[in-house]
Design a protein around this motif. Structure first.
Motif, short mmCIF file in Angstrom:
data_model
loop_
_atom_site.label_atom_id
_atom_site.label_comp_id
_atom_site.label_asym_id
_atom_site.label_seq_id
_atom_site.Cartn_x
_atom_site.Cartn_y
_atom_site.Cartn_z
N GLY A 258 11.72 8.71 -4.83
CA GLY A 258 13.12 8.52 -5.20
C GLY A 258 13.63 7.13 -4.87
O GLY A 258 14.57 6.64 -5.50
N ARG A 259 13.02 6.49 -3.87
CA ARG A 259 13.39 5.12 -3.49
C ARG A 259 12.48 4.09 -4.15
O ARG A 259 12.57 2.91 -3.86
N GLY A 260 11.58 4.55 -5.01
CA GLY A 260 10.72 3.64 -5.77
C GLY A 260 9.54 3.08 -5.01
O GLY A 260 8.88 2.15 -5.49
N MET A 261 9.22 3.62 -3.83
CA MET A 261 8.13 3.08 -3.01
C MET A 261 6.75 3.57 -3.44
O MET A 261 5.75 2.87 -3.23
N VAL A 262 6.71 4.77 -4.00
CA VAL A 262 5.46 5.37 -4.46
C VAL A 262 5.73 6.13 -5.74
O VAL A 262 6.89 6.42 -6.07
N VAL A 263 4.66 6.44 -6.45
CA VAL A 263 4.76 7.35 -7.59
C VAL A 263 3.68 8.41 -7.42
O VAL A 263 2.67 8.19 -6.75
N ARG A 264 3.92 9.52 -8.05
CA ARG A 264 2.94 10.61 -8.07
C ARG A 264 2.26 10.56 -9.44
O ARG A 264 2.93 10.48 -10.46
N GLU A 265 0.94 10.59 -9.41
CA GLU A 265 0.18 10.61 -10.66
C GLU A 265 -0.73 11.83 -10.65
O GLU A 265 -1.40 12.10 -9.66
N GLU A 266 -0.72 12.54 -11.76
CA GLU A 266 -1.62 13.69 -11.88
C GLU A 266 -3.05 13.21 -11.97
O GLU A 266 -3.33 12.12 -12.47
N CYS A 267 -3.95 14.02 -11.49
CA CYS A 267 -5.37 13.70 -11.52
C CYS A 267 -5.97 14.27 -12.80
O CYS A 267 -5.96 15.48 -12.99
N PRO A 268 -6.47 13.42 -13.71
CA PRO A 268 -6.97 13.92 -14.99
C PRO A 268 -8.18 14.85 -14.84
O PRO A 268 -8.35 15.77 -15.62
N GLU A 269 -9.02 14.63 -13.79
CA GLU A 269 -10.21 15.47 -13.61
C GLU A 269 -9.88 16.84 -13.02
O GLU A 269 -10.66 17.76 -13.13
N ASP A 270 -8.74 16.93 -12.34
CA ASP A 270 -8.40 18.16 -11.63
C ASP A 270 -6.92 18.43 -11.86
O ASP A 270 -6.07 17.78 -11.28
N LEU B 96 -1.83 3.70 2.18
CA LEU B 96 -2.05 3.38 0.77
C LEU B 96 -2.52 1.94 0.57
O LEU B 96 -3.28 1.66 -0.36
N THR B 97 -2.09 1.03 1.43
CA THR B 97 -2.57 -0.35 1.28
C THR B 97 -3.99 -0.51 1.80
O THR B 97 -4.65 -1.50 1.48
N ASP B 98 -4.47 0.46 2.54
CA ASP B 98 -5.84 0.41 3.09
C ASP B 98 -6.89 0.97 2.14
O ASP B 98 -8.07 0.96 2.47
N VAL B 99 -6.48 1.48 0.98
CA VAL B 99 -7.44 2.08 0.05
C VAL B 99 -7.43 1.31 -1.28
O VAL B 99 -6.42 0.70 -1.64
N PRO B 100 -8.56 1.35 -1.99
CA PRO B 100 -8.62 0.64 -3.28
C PRO B 100 -7.53 1.11 -4.24
O PRO B 100 -7.21 2.30 -4.29
N ASP B 101 -6.96 0.19 -4.95
CA ASP B 101 -5.94 0.47 -5.97
C ASP B 101 -4.65 1.06 -5.40
O ASP B 101 -3.79 1.49 -6.15
N GLY B 102 -4.52 1.14 -4.06
CA GLY B 102 -3.30 1.67 -3.47
C GLY B 102 -3.02 3.10 -3.86
O GLY B 102 -1.86 3.53 -3.94
N ARG B 103 -4.06 3.87 -4.09
CA ARG B 103 -3.89 5.27 -4.50
C ARG B 103 -4.77 6.17 -3.65
O ARG B 103 -5.87 5.81 -3.29
N VAL C 76 0.56 6.92 -5.28
CA VAL C 76 0.23 5.53 -5.60
C VAL C 76 1.37 4.63 -5.13
O VAL C 76 2.54 4.89 -5.43
N ILE C 77 1.02 3.58 -4.41
CA ILE C 77 2.03 2.63 -3.93
C ILE C 77 2.53 1.80 -5.11
O ILE C 77 1.76 1.47 -6.02
N THR C 78 3.80 1.50 -5.12
CA THR C 78 4.41 0.67 -6.17
C THR C 78 4.62 -0.75 -5.63
O THR C 78 4.41 -1.01 -4.43
N ASP C 79 5.07 -1.63 -6.50
CA ASP C 79 5.41 -2.99 -6.06
C ASP C 79 6.52 -2.96 -5.01
O ASP C 79 6.51 -3.75 -4.06
N VAL C 80 7.47 -2.04 -5.17
CA VAL C 80 8.55 -1.89 -4.19
C VAL C 80 7.98 -1.47 -2.84
O VAL C 80 8.36 -2.00 -1.79
#
Length: 157
Positions: A86-98, A53-60, A105-109
């Motif tokens: 659950g440990r706050g390291m990532v979040v799941r985001e739905e894809c609006p196009e699909d 995740l840190t190797d891709v733009p926007d961490g997503r 997505v990587i979080t600050d944690v």
């Protein structure tokens, strides 16, 4: 693969090289994994996800692309990402196009965790591996790795 029924057994040299490679991979992976877990409280699987995740733009990254990069099955990916969320390291985001797709997505944690773990991990990679190979051996290893990975990517199902 070989013809149906015709097994291409490994020669003694091939078997020695293959078994040595497998042992190296297992021992190095085990040692690095234990070090990550004990010193950074990050599992090897967590670290692999966070590094990707840190190797891709926007961490997503799309779930399916991340799973493919890690060579993980869908269920393993889903369960592991849920634990990391659950440990706050990532979040799941739905894809609006699909409507069926989703992003991890990587979080600050998560960023803080990988940034804390990375220096010691790199130090251990140097101590356990890099310090024991010559520049010429490293070039050969790189060539072999890239060739075999390229072939694996060509034949990905």
């Amino acid at each position: 693969m070989g013809e149906q029924g015709a097994v291409r057994w490994l020669t003694a040299d091939e078997q020695r090289a293959w078994r040595g490679f497998v042992r190296l991979h297992e021992r190095l992976g085990g040692r690095l994994g234990r070090m990550l877990q004990s010193e950074s409280n990050v599992s090897p699987a967590d670290f692999a996800v966070l590094v990707n995740l840190t190797d891709v733009p926007d961490g997503r990254q799309r779930y399916q692309d991340l799973a493919r990069a890690l060579e993980w099955e869908k269920s393993r990916m889903s369960h592991h990402i849920a634990r990391m969320a659950g440990r706050g390291m990532v979040v799941r985001e739905e894809c609006p196009e699909d409507g069926r797709g989703a992003f991890v997505v990587i979080t600050d944690v998560g960023r803080a965790a990988v940034e804390a773990a990375a220096p010691r991990h790199v130090e251990a990679v140097r101590e356990l591996f890099m310090d024991h190979v010559t520049p010429a051996e490293l070039r050969v290893l790189t060539e072999i790795s890239e060739r075999v990975i390229g072939k694996l990517d060509e034949t990905r199902s």
